[in-house]
Design a protein around this motif. Structure first.
Motif, mmCIF file in Angstrom:
data_model
loop_
_atom_site.group_PDB
_atom_site.id
_atom_site.type_symbol
_atom_site.label_atom_id
_atom_site.label_comp_id
_atom_site.label_asym_id
_atom_site.label_seq_id
_atom_site.Cartn_x
_atom_site.Cartn_y
_atom_site.Cartn_z
ATOM 1 N N GLU A 1 0.897 -1.168 0.109
ATOM 2 C CA GLU A 1 0.046 -0.100 -0.047
ATOM 3 C C GLU A 1 1.091 1.140 -0.131
ATOM 4 O OE1 GLU A 1 -4.280 0.015 1.967
ATOM 5 O OE2 GLU A 1 -2.834 -0.844 3.402
ATOM 6 N N ASN A 2 0.322 2.355 -0.362
ATOM 7 C CA ASN A 2 1.072 3.674 -0.275
ATOM 8 C C ASN A 2 0.091 4.773 0.242
ATOM 9 O OD1 ASN A 2 3.355 2.802 -1.599
ATOM 10 N ND2 ASN A 2 3.273 4.180 -3.323
ATOM 11 N N THR A 3 -1.014 4.234 1.151
ATOM 12 C CA THR A 3 -1.992 5.153 1.610
ATOM 13 C C THR A 3 -1.536 6.133 2.887
ATOM 14 O OG1 THR A 3 -2.752 3.272 2.797
ATOM 15 C CG2 THR A 3 -3.803 3.855 0.720
ATOM 16 N N THR A 4 -0.409 5.542 3.691
ATOM 17 C CA THR A 4 0.152 6.187 4.683
ATOM 18 C C THR A 4 1.666 6.138 4.474
ATOM 19 O OG1 THR A 4 0.190 4.159 6.292
ATOM 20 C CG2 THR A 4 -1.793 5.612 6.234
ATOM 21 N N ASP A 5 2.048 6.882 5.523
ATOM 22 C CA ASP A 5 3.439 6.977 5.807
ATOM 23 C C ASP A 5 4.125 5.584 6.315
ATOM 24 O OD1 ASP A 5 3.802 9.621 4.874
ATOM 25 O OD2 ASP A 5 3.901 10.441 6.829
ATOM 26 N N VAL A 6 3.325 5.051 6.874
ATOM 27 C CA VAL A 6 3.798 3.736 7.494
ATOM 28 C C VAL A 6 3.433 2.703 6.321
ATOM 29 C CG1 VAL A 6 3.257 1.604 8.996
ATOM 30 C CG2 VAL A 6 2.840 3.966 9.878
ATOM 31 N N ASN A 7 2.737 2.837 5.683
ATOM 32 C CA ASN A 7 2.441 1.780 4.288
ATOM 33 C C ASN A 7 3.543 1.920 3.292
ATOM 34 O OD1 ASN A 7 0.394 0.530 5.759
ATOM 35 N ND2 ASN A 7 -1.190 1.859 4.423
ATOM 36 N N LYS A 8 3.917 3.118 3.238
ATOM 37 C CA LYS A 8 4.854 3.262 1.971
ATOM 38 C C LYS A 8 6.511 2.825 2.274
ATOM 39 C CE LYS A 8 2.955 7.790 0.742
ATOM 40 N NZ LYS A 8 2.976 9.214 0.775
ATOM 41 N N VAL A 9 6.642 2.260 3.461
ATOM 42 C CA VAL A 9 7.812 1.666 3.680
ATOM 43 C C VAL A 9 8.067 0.223 4.147
ATOM 44 C CG1 VAL A 9 9.195 4.142 4.190
ATOM 45 C CG2 VAL A 9 8.094 2.926 6.100
ATOM 46 N N HIS A 10 6.648 -0.195 4.072
ATOM 47 C CA HIS A 10 6.582 -1.650 4.508
ATOM 48 C C HIS A 10 5.949 -2.656 3.477
ATOM 49 C CE1 HIS A 10 6.844 0.436 8.260
ATOM 50 N NE2 HIS A 10 7.485 -0.729 8.742
ATOM 51 N N LEU A 11 6.305 -3.938 3.341
ATOM 52 C CA LEU A 11 5.622 -4.908 2.535
ATOM 53 C C LEU A 11 5.246 -6.260 3.423
ATOM 54 C CD1 LEU A 11 5.053 -5.868 -0.495
ATOM 55 C CD2 LEU A 11 6.864 -7.138 -0.492
ATOM 56 N N GLY A 12 3.905 -6.031 3.405
ATOM 57 C CA GLY A 12 3.303 -7.551 4.033
ATOM 58 C C GLY A 12 3.276 -8.773 3.344
ATOM 59 N N ILE A 13 3.648 -9.906 4.157
ATOM 60 C CA ILE A 13 3.739 -11.112 3.797
ATOM 61 C C ILE A 13 2.723 -11.806 4.404
ATOM 62 C CG2 ILE A 13 4.799 -13.073 2.654
ATOM 63 C CD1 ILE A 13 7.337 -11.213 2.549
ATOM 64 N N VAL A 14 1.392 -12.201 4.028
ATOM 65 C CA VAL A 14 0.417 -12.542 4.912
ATOM 66 C C VAL A 14 0.503 -14.085 4.832
ATOM 67 C CG1 VAL A 14 -2.099 -12.512 5.335
ATOM 68 C CG2 VAL A 14 -0.915 -10.590 4.036
ATOM 69 N N PHE A 15 0.282 -14.647 6.196
ATOM 70 C CA PHE A 15 -0.068 -16.041 6.313
ATOM 71 C C PHE A 15 -1.180 -16.154 7.531
ATOM 72 C CE2 PHE A 15 4.726 -15.554 5.357
ATOM 73 C CZ PHE A 15 4.956 -16.621 4.539
ATOM 74 N N THR A 16 -1.627 -17.664 7.588
ATOM 75 C CA THR A 16 -2.593 -17.838 8.590
ATOM 76 C C THR A 16 -2.322 -19.225 9.397
ATOM 77 O OG1 THR A 16 -5.005 -18.051 8.924
ATOM 78 C CG2 THR A 16 -4.015 -18.951 7.060
ATOM 79 N N ILE A 17 -2.754 -18.860 10.499
ATOM 80 C CA ILE A 17 -2.361 -20.159 11.356
ATOM 81 C C ILE A 17 -3.737 -20.484 12.083
ATOM 82 C CG2 ILE A 17 -1.401 -20.964 13.544
ATOM 83 C CD1 ILE A 17 0.793 -19.137 12.978
ATOM 84 N N THR A 18 -4.142 -22.064 12.377
ATOM 85 C CA THR A 18 -5.127 -22.336 13.259
ATOM 86 C C THR A 18 -4.730 -22.955 14.080
ATOM 87 O OG1 THR A 18 -6.873 -22.356 11.064
ATOM 88 C CG2 THR A 18 -7.463 -23.610 13.129
ATOM 89 N N THR A 19 -4.913 -22.846 15.519
ATOM 90 C CA THR A 19 -4.483 -23.370 16.796
ATOM 91 C C THR A 19 -5.459 -23.116 18.028
ATOM 92 O OG1 THR A 19 -2.531 -23.523 17.961
ATOM 93 C CG2 THR A 19 -3.025 -21.415 17.270
ATOM 94 N N ASN A 20 -4.852 -23.561 19.004
ATOM 95 C CA ASN A 20 -5.827 -23.107 20.391
ATOM 96 C C ASN A 20 -5.115 -21.910 20.752
ATOM 97 O OD1 ASN A 20 -7.693 -25.058 20.427
ATOM 98 N ND2 ASN A 20 -6.317 -26.420 21.382
ATOM 99 N N ILE A 21 -5.712 -20.723 20.925
ATOM 100 C CA ILE A 21 -5.154 -19.447 21.538
ATOM 101 C C ILE A 21 -5.440 -19.341 22.972
ATOM 102 C CG2 ILE A 21 -5.074 -16.980 21.036
ATOM 103 C CD1 ILE A 21 -6.710 -17.670 18.191
ATOM 104 N N LYS A 22 -4.146 -19.083 23.980
ATOM 105 C CA LYS A 22 -4.688 -18.887 25.191
ATOM 106 C C LYS A 22 -4.511 -17.492 25.621
ATOM 107 C CE LYS A 22 -2.020 -23.120 26.231
ATOM 108 N NZ LYS A 22 -0.857 -23.918 26.615
#
Length: 197
Positions: A135-156
């Motif tokens: 994304e380029n919509t904010t100053d934060v977004n302009k300098v980061h690239l997200g690589i998305v993963f997902t996990i299914t587990t028991n969350i404590k």
């Protein structure tokens, strides 16, 4: 902000990814980008230099009942520009001190470190790759690239209670708070929901 963080040139991202938002691209191509073009710079420089993209694993965690882990960033959390927003993604910067002999191996071990630092969960299968966020919509977004993963587990719960509040939430209630989600979480939520179809 003196830590050394993993980055790639924004021009290399441009050559690989067409457009902005959530982009589905094979994991092998991301691995190739990180392995061949990744390098480490001081975080203070990376946060200000829009010619670089910091590589961030962004892990969406669900429990066995299909509820999402949602956190809210408090003022003690490092990235002040995201304080107060709700997030469905757990992750952070990859450091040169993370285990591994190559940028990609450091990325994988750094992702595991971030999840284990922030969330109290039971043993889980290796995260499933979903896609990327640019994304380029904010100053934060302009300098980061997200690589998305997902996990299914028991969350404590959350380990870093001084940085986040947390709850387990269903898809319907996420939609009711959609405008309060950080932009990456909106994109990641839509992508993970599509996996259910």
């Amino acid at each position: 902000m003196d830590e050394m963080v993993l980055v790639v040139e924004d021009s290399d991202v441009d050559a690989l990814l067409k457009g902005y938002g959530f982009i589905k691209i094979p994991l092998e191509e991301i691995k190739d980008l990180v392995e061949k073009r990744g390098f480490f710079v001081r975080r203070g420089k990376a946060e200000q230099d829009e010619s670089l993209r910091q590589l961030i694993p962004y892990v969406v965690i669900k429990n066995k009942d299909g509820l999402y882990l949602m956190v809210r960033r408090l003022k003690a959390q490092t990235e002040s520009r995201l304080h107060g927003f709700y997030s469905l993604g757990i992750g952070g910067h990859i450091n040169d001190t993370d285990e591994g002999e190559s940028p990609w191996l450091k990325f994988l071990s750094g992702m595991e470190r971030e999840v284990n630092e922030e969330v109290d969960i039971e043993t889980y299968d290796w995260p499933k790759y979903v896609g990327t966020i640019r994304e380029n919509t904010t100053d934060v977004n302009k300098v980061h690239l997200g690589i998305v993963f997902t996990i299914t587990t028991n969350i404590k719960g959350i380990k870093e209670k001084e940085k986040f509040t947390w709850e387990l939430i269903n898809s319907y209630d996420i939609m009711k708070r959609y405008e309060e989600l950080e932009s990456w979480s909106r994109l990641a939520f839509e992508a993970v929901e599509e996996l259910k179809d």
